[in-house]
Design a protein around this motif. Structure first.
Motif, short mmCIF file in Angstrom:
data_model
loop_
_atom_site.label_atom_id
_atom_site.label_comp_id
_atom_site.label_asym_id
_atom_site.label_seq_id
_atom_site.Cartn_x
_atom_site.Cartn_y
_atom_site.Cartn_z
N ALA A 170 -0.09 7.51 0.99
CA ALA A 170 0.82 8.42 0.30
C ALA A 170 2.27 7.95 0.43
O ALA A 170 3.04 7.98 -0.55
N VAL A 171 2.65 7.51 1.61
CA VAL A 171 4.00 6.99 1.83
C VAL A 171 4.22 5.74 0.97
O VAL A 171 5.31 5.55 0.37
N CYS A 172 3.20 4.89 0.89
CA CYS A 172 3.33 3.65 0.11
C CYS A 172 3.56 3.92 -1.37
O CYS A 172 4.25 3.14 -2.05
N THR A 173 2.97 5.00 -1.91
CA THR A 173 3.22 5.30 -3.31
C THR A 173 4.69 5.62 -3.57
O THR A 173 5.23 5.30 -4.64
N VAL A 174 5.35 6.23 -2.58
CA VAL A 174 6.79 6.50 -2.71
C VAL A 174 7.57 5.18 -2.67
O VAL A 174 8.51 4.98 -3.46
N VAL A 175 7.17 4.28 -1.76
CA VAL A 175 7.83 2.97 -1.67
C VAL A 175 7.66 2.19 -2.97
O VAL A 175 8.61 1.58 -3.49
N ILE A 176 6.44 2.21 -3.52
CA ILE A 176 6.19 1.51 -4.80
C ILE A 176 7.08 2.09 -5.90
O ILE A 176 7.69 1.34 -6.69
N THR A 177 7.21 3.40 -5.95
CA THR A 177 8.01 4.05 -6.98
C THR A 177 9.49 3.66 -6.86
O THR A 177 10.16 3.35 -7.87
N LEU A 178 10.00 3.66 -5.62
CA LEU A 178 11.40 3.27 -5.41
C LEU A 178 11.63 1.82 -5.85
O LEU A 178 12.65 1.50 -6.48
N GLY A 179 10.68 0.95 -5.52
CA GLY A 179 10.80 -0.44 -5.93
C GLY A 179 10.75 -0.60 -7.44
O GLY A 179 11.55 -1.34 -8.03
N MET A 180 9.81 0.11 -8.09
CA MET A 180 9.68 -0.01 -9.54
C MET A 180 10.89 0.58 -10.27
O MET A 180 11.25 0.11 -11.37
N ARG A 181 11.52 1.58 -9.70
CA ARG A 181 12.72 2.16 -10.31
C ARG A 181 13.90 1.20 -10.27
O ARG A 181 14.84 1.32 -11.06
N ASN A 182 13.85 0.24 -9.36
CA ASN A 182 14.93 -0.74 -9.22
C ASN A 182 14.39 -2.16 -9.38
O ASN A 182 14.84 -3.09 -8.70
N ILE A 183 13.44 -2.31 -10.29
CA ILE A 183 12.70 -3.56 -10.40
C ILE A 183 13.57 -4.71 -10.91
O ILE A 183 13.24 -5.89 -10.73
N HIS A 184 14.66 -4.41 -11.54
CA HIS A 184 15.52 -5.47 -12.05
C HIS A 184 16.44 -6.05 -10.98
O HIS A 184 17.15 -7.03 -11.23
N VAL A 189 12.17 -5.70 -6.49
CA VAL A 189 10.92 -6.47 -6.59
C VAL A 189 10.28 -6.63 -5.22
O VAL A 189 9.06 -6.46 -5.05
N THR A 190 11.11 -6.94 -4.22
CA THR A 190 10.58 -7.11 -2.86
C THR A 190 9.99 -5.80 -2.34
O THR A 190 8.91 -5.79 -1.75
N LEU A 191 10.68 -4.68 -2.59
CA LEU A 191 10.21 -3.39 -2.11
C LEU A 191 8.90 -3.00 -2.79
O LEU A 191 7.96 -2.49 -2.13
N ALA A 192 8.79 -3.24 -4.10
CA ALA A 192 7.56 -2.93 -4.82
C ALA A 192 6.40 -3.79 -4.31
O ALA A 192 5.28 -3.30 -4.15
N THR A 193 6.69 -5.06 -4.04
CA THR A 193 5.65 -5.96 -3.51
C THR A 193 5.16 -5.48 -2.15
O THR A 193 3.94 -5.40 -1.90
N ILE A 194 6.10 -5.14 -1.28
CA ILE A 194 5.72 -4.63 0.05
C ILE A 194 4.91 -3.35 -0.07
O ILE A 194 3.91 -3.15 0.61
N GLY A 195 5.36 -2.47 -0.97
CA GLY A 195 4.66 -1.20 -1.14
C GLY A 195 3.24 -1.37 -1.61
O GLY A 195 2.31 -0.72 -1.09
N SER A 257 4.09 6.08 -12.00
CA SER A 257 2.65 6.19 -12.24
C SER A 257 1.83 6.41 -10.98
O SER A 257 0.73 7.00 -11.04
N PHE A 258 2.31 5.95 -9.82
CA PHE A 258 1.52 6.09 -8.60
C PHE A 258 1.82 7.39 -7.83
O PHE A 258 1.13 7.71 -6.87
N LEU A 259 2.84 8.12 -8.27
CA LEU A 259 3.18 9.34 -7.55
C LEU A 259 2.07 10.41 -7.62
O LEU A 259 1.83 11.10 -6.61
N PRO A 260 1.38 10.60 -8.75
CA PRO A 260 0.29 11.59 -8.75
C PRO A 260 -0.79 11.26 -7.72
O PRO A 260 -1.33 12.17 -7.07
N PHE A 261 -1.09 9.97 -7.54
CA PHE A 261 -2.08 9.58 -6.53
C PHE A 261 -1.55 9.85 -5.13
O PHE A 261 -2.30 10.24 -4.24
N GLY A 262 -0.25 9.65 -4.94
CA GLY A 262 0.35 9.96 -3.65
C GLY A 262 0.27 11.43 -3.32
O GLY A 262 0.01 11.82 -2.17
N ALA A 263 0.46 12.28 -4.33
CA ALA A 263 0.36 13.72 -4.11
C ALA A 263 -1.06 14.11 -3.72
O ALA A 263 -1.26 14.94 -2.82
#
Length: 308
Positions: A170-184, A189-195, A257-263
């Protein structure tokens, strides 16, 4: 009285064993060697040379009791298999727990990470080189964490591993979302990869293996196979629904997209914290009635090596 209980024990003790064993009933009497093919029959069907008169008598009693039991069940129209499982109110909460756990395994979104990560990342502006890195690391980590899980499952306990796993995912879905929001940005990119890699790693040590173990450990022999079948059916049906729905969801939610799964994972963590018993070290079926009582699946038989 005691004599009647003893005769009942003999009938149970005469049940065929999966290997050559010598059985002792709860009253302490030792019966003859039990053969693989019930009642001491050899490969030719004519009774092994080592079968004793007491073993043959026990086999006859067991066959008679089994036949009487089948006739009685047939005459009463008693449900069996899945029907019996669904009709047994005593095990219903445990069945619900097993089904919800295996359904949540698919609702975690893990297969979307494996099946659609390339499409998802590319449509959100991630470069091909970064996508290749994510794909490689996902598969490497998945293998490594599977090996780690084999070592942890009997040391740390099923409940702790599953709760830790779903919470971390669940925590990782938040990390993925933060990374994807700043993917440029490079750090995005590094945060999304780690997530994503951490999401797969968290799945590997808990949410992956533990749900498949629970039906076998929670249910007694009477309901175990049916419970496993019902839970597996629910798991695969959910897999199909999630796999079909993810791309339309991704088109609408984009980086979220991954936030619903995190919830869903967060909600399940709270539910499992309250409802899931620890099955480590528990006799099989010990939590079937929801109170953690031991269940004797052997019908009162204590098995010892035939040589002893």
């Amino acid at each position: 009285g005691e004599d009647g209980a003893h005769r009942g024990g003999v009938a149970r003790c005469a049940a065929p064993a999966p290997r050559r064993l010598r059985a002792r009933c709860r009253h302490g009497c030792r019966l003859g060697a039990l053969e693989r093919a019930g009642g001491g029959g050899g490969s030719g069907g004519g009774g092994g040379a080592g079968a004793s008169p007491s073993g043959e008598a026990g086999s006859a009693a067991g066959a008679s009791a089994d036949a009487d039991g089948k006739d009685s069940a047939a005459g009463s129209g008693a449900p069996s298999g899945v029907r019996a499982l669904l009709a047994d109110a005593r095990v219903r909460p445990t069945l619900i727990l097993a089904v919800i756990t295996l359904v949540t395994q698919q609702l975690s979104g893990i297969n979307n990470a494996f099946n659609y990560s390339t499409i998802f990342l590319k449509e959100n502006g991630v470069g091909l080189e970064a996508i290749d890195r994510v794909t490689v690391w996902m598969n490497v980590v998945n293998v490594v964490m599977t090996l780690v899980a084999t070592q942890l499952v009997d040391r740390s306990g099923r409940r702790m591993l599953l709760l830790s796993s779903t919470f971390a995912m669940a925590v990782c879905t938040v990390v993925i979302t933060l990374g994807m929001r700043n993917i440029h940005d490079e750090w995005g990119v590094t945060l999304a990869t780690i997530g994503i890699v951490a999401f797969v790693a968290s799945f590997g040590f808990g949410t992956g293996p533990i749900p498949w173990m629970l039906p076998a450990e929670l249910f007694s022999q009477e309901h175990r196979a049916s419970a496993q079948g019902v839970a597996a059916l629910a798991n695969w049906a959910t897999n199909g629904v999630v796999a079909t729905a993810f791309l339309p969801i991704a088109n609408v939610l984009g980086a979220f997209s991954f936030l619903p799964f995190g919830a869903i994972l967060a909600l399940f963590t709270g539910y499992a914290y309250v409802a899931l018993p620890e099955t480590k070290g528990m006799q099989l079926g010990g939590a079937e009635d929801g109170v953690g009582e031991d269940v004797d699946d052997t019908g009162g038989i204590e098995f010892v090596d035939a040589e002893s």
